[in-house]
Design an enzyme around this catalytic site. Sequence first.
Site, PDB file in Angstrom:
ATOM      1  N   ARG A   4       0.685  -1.523   0.036  1.00 38.93           N
ATOM      2  CA  ARG A   4       0.500  -0.129  -0.059  1.00 38.93           C
ATOM      3  C   ARG A   4       0.556   1.359   0.127  1.00 38.93           C
ATOM      4  O   ARG A   4       0.678   2.332   0.146  1.00 38.93           O
ATOM      5  CB  ARG A   4      -1.019  -0.376   0.680  1.00 38.93           C
TER       6      ARG A   4
ATOM      7  N   HIS B   8       3.396 -10.432  -6.385  1.00 37.95           N
ATOM      8  CA  HIS B   8       2.486  -9.482  -6.745  1.00 37.95           C
ATOM      9  C   HIS B   8       2.968  -8.073  -6.149  1.00 37.95           C
ATOM     10  O   HIS B   8       3.393  -7.635  -5.194  1.00 37.95           O
ATOM     11  CB  HIS B   8       1.598  -9.918  -5.928  1.00 37.95           C
TER      12      HIS B   8
ATOM     13  N   TYR C 107      -0.462  -2.536  -4.630  1.00 38.17           N
ATOM     14  CA  TYR C 107      -1.877  -2.287  -5.218  1.00 38.17           C
ATOM     15  C   TYR C 107      -1.958  -1.159  -5.978  1.00 38.17           C
ATOM     16  O   TYR C 107      -3.244  -0.163  -6.612  1.00 38.17           O
ATOM     17  CB  TYR C 107      -2.738  -2.064  -4.059  1.00 38.17           C
TER      18      TYR C 107
ATOM     19  N   HIS D 241      -2.137  -5.883 -10.952  1.00 32.31           N
ATOM     20  CA  HIS D 241      -3.205  -4.650 -11.848  1.00 32.31           C
ATOM     21  C   HIS D 241      -2.993  -3.454 -12.476  1.00 32.31           C
ATOM     22  O   HIS D 241      -2.517  -3.087 -12.350  1.00 32.31           O
ATOM     23  CB  HIS D 241      -4.186  -4.573 -10.271  1.00 32.31           C
TER      24      HIS D 241
ATOM     25  N   GLU E 193      -3.339  -9.552 -14.255  1.00 35.10           N
ATOM     26  CA  GLU E 193      -4.367 -10.022 -13.676  1.00 35.10           C
ATOM     27  C   GLU E 193      -5.527  -9.580 -14.024  1.00 35.10           C
ATOM     28  O   GLU E 193      -6.273  -8.382 -14.233  1.00 35.10           O
ATOM     29  CB  GLU E 193      -4.308 -10.002 -12.198  1.00 35.10           C
TER      30      GLU E 193
ATOM     31  N   ASP F  27      -7.866 -14.946 -12.480  1.00 38.53           N
ATOM     32  CA  ASP F  27      -8.366 -14.883 -11.038  1.00 38.53           C
ATOM     33  C   ASP F  27      -9.884 -15.086 -10.742  1.00 38.53           C
ATOM     34  O   ASP F  27     -10.605 -14.748 -12.157  1.00 38.53           O
ATOM     35  CB  ASP F  27      -8.214 -12.894 -10.260  1.00 38.53           C
TER      36      ASP F  27
ATOM     37  N   HIS G 148     -12.578 -12.798  -9.509  1.00 39.86           N
ATOM     38  CA  HIS G 148     -12.932 -11.499 -10.756  1.00 39.86           C
ATOM     39  C   HIS G 148     -13.629 -11.831 -11.950  1.00 39.86           C
ATOM     40  O   HIS G 148     -14.472 -10.782 -12.162  1.00 39.86           O
ATOM     41  CB  HIS G 148     -11.309 -11.211 -11.287  1.00 39.86           C
TER      42      HIS G 148
ATOM     43  N   HIS H  27      -5.490 -17.160 -10.241  1.00 41.55           N
ATOM     44  CA  HIS H  27      -5.658 -17.328  -8.413  1.00 41.55           C
ATOM     45  C   HIS H  27      -6.711 -18.081  -8.189  1.00 41.55           C
ATOM     46  O   HIS H  27      -8.110 -17.629  -8.567  1.00 41.55           O
ATOM     47  CB  HIS H  27      -5.626 -15.388  -8.395  1.00 41.55           C
TER      48      HIS H  27
ATOM     49  N   ASP I 119     -15.237  -7.488  -5.771  1.00 40.68           N
ATOM     50  CA  ASP I 119     -13.981  -8.413  -6.020  1.00 40.68           C
ATOM     51  C   ASP I 119     -13.766  -8.365  -4.615  1.00 40.68           C
ATOM     52  O   ASP I 119     -13.671  -7.974  -3.906  1.00 40.68           O
ATOM     53  CB  ASP I 119     -13.035  -7.543  -6.047  1.00 40.68           C
TER      54      ASP I 119
ATOM     55  N   HIS J   7     -13.494 -12.141  -2.520  1.00 37.35           N
ATOM     56  CA  HIS J   7     -13.211 -13.193  -1.850  1.00 37.35           C
ATOM     57  C   HIS J   7     -13.306 -14.174  -0.803  1.00 37.35           C
ATOM     58  O   HIS J   7     -13.928 -13.654   0.255  1.00 37.35           O
ATOM     59  CB  HIS J   7     -11.179 -14.071  -1.422  1.00 37.35           C
TER      60      HIS J   7
ATOM     61  N   GLU K 229      -5.573 -17.294  -3.230  1.00 27.42           N
ATOM     62  CA  GLU K 229      -5.781 -15.499  -1.755  1.00 27.42           C
ATOM     63  C   GLU K 229      -6.841 -15.599  -0.916  1.00 27.42           C
ATOM     64  O   GLU K 229      -7.369 -14.650  -0.440  1.00 27.42           O
ATOM     65  CB  GLU K 229      -5.587 -14.387  -2.567  1.00 27.42           C
TER      66      GLU K 229
END
Length: 291
Positions: free
Chosen positions: A38, A68, A71, A108, A144, A178, A181, A215, A228, A230, A260
């Site tokens: 972040r 990964h 974000y 992303h 992704e 994913d 997603h 994913h 989004d 999970h 995830e």
Amino acid sequence: MDMKAGFHVSISGGLSRAVDRAVERGCDTMQVFVSNPRGWKNSHILRSDIDTFRIRCEEEGISPVFVHTIYLINLASPSIEVRERSVDALVMNVQAAAALGSSAVVPHLGSHGGDGEELGIERIIKALEAVFSRCEDPVPILLETTAGSGSGVGHRFPQLGVIAGAFPDDGRLGVCLDTCHAFAAGYDLRTKQGLKETMGEMERELGAGRLKLVHANDSKGGLGSRLDRHEHIGEGKLGMEAFALMACHPVLGGLPWILETPGMSLDRDLENIRRVRRLACEERCSGAKRV
């Protein structure tokens, strides 16, 4: 079917602790961040930590390893500054992945901010060209698939196909599917016919061989919800049968699966990975009708 399955694990306490967490969860593949996800701060991993990480992964049989990205990356952003920082961050992640012996980097793509899908895709292509021009390491970037909330780019295969088409012979560009997603974006993975249509569209738009990673996440939101969120394997709107179909699919079942799922509970993680491995067991898939 011999599936590689693992988790995105935390590197809190150092890279070696990430390997410990992967081993605790029974992983034979794994995914990590290499910096605060972040924040924009670059990764500063010590050479000794990198060497130890690589040795530990080899000793424990954990391969492939995926990185990964943070974000904040937004390659489609209307802001030139954000796009430039995103390119810098993606380059840093590729370089860190190469040092770790990682198989690929997963970003992303970001949001066009209301400027339209076409312009957003054009910005992404230019940003990826800049990244590839700065990276000597042949570490692939796996775009992704996203859920499609807001003005995000990457939730439909034709969008990804335009981007991939700009790099027709470059093996450094691939795709990560994913499952949460894709389902939230409107791809029905719950039936044989829905999965067949989804995989057919992916191959038509992207070409064979671009898909490199799954994913594996269930979805709190319904089909086409653009949500989004999970969920644990088999406990969301996708359900166990969808994962059974995907685990026994001749393409999806042969790819690494990174989970995830919510939280960081060891017990829940062990149950999730047991579920996908049970679904992918050779006896079940050998008797399943291929999609």
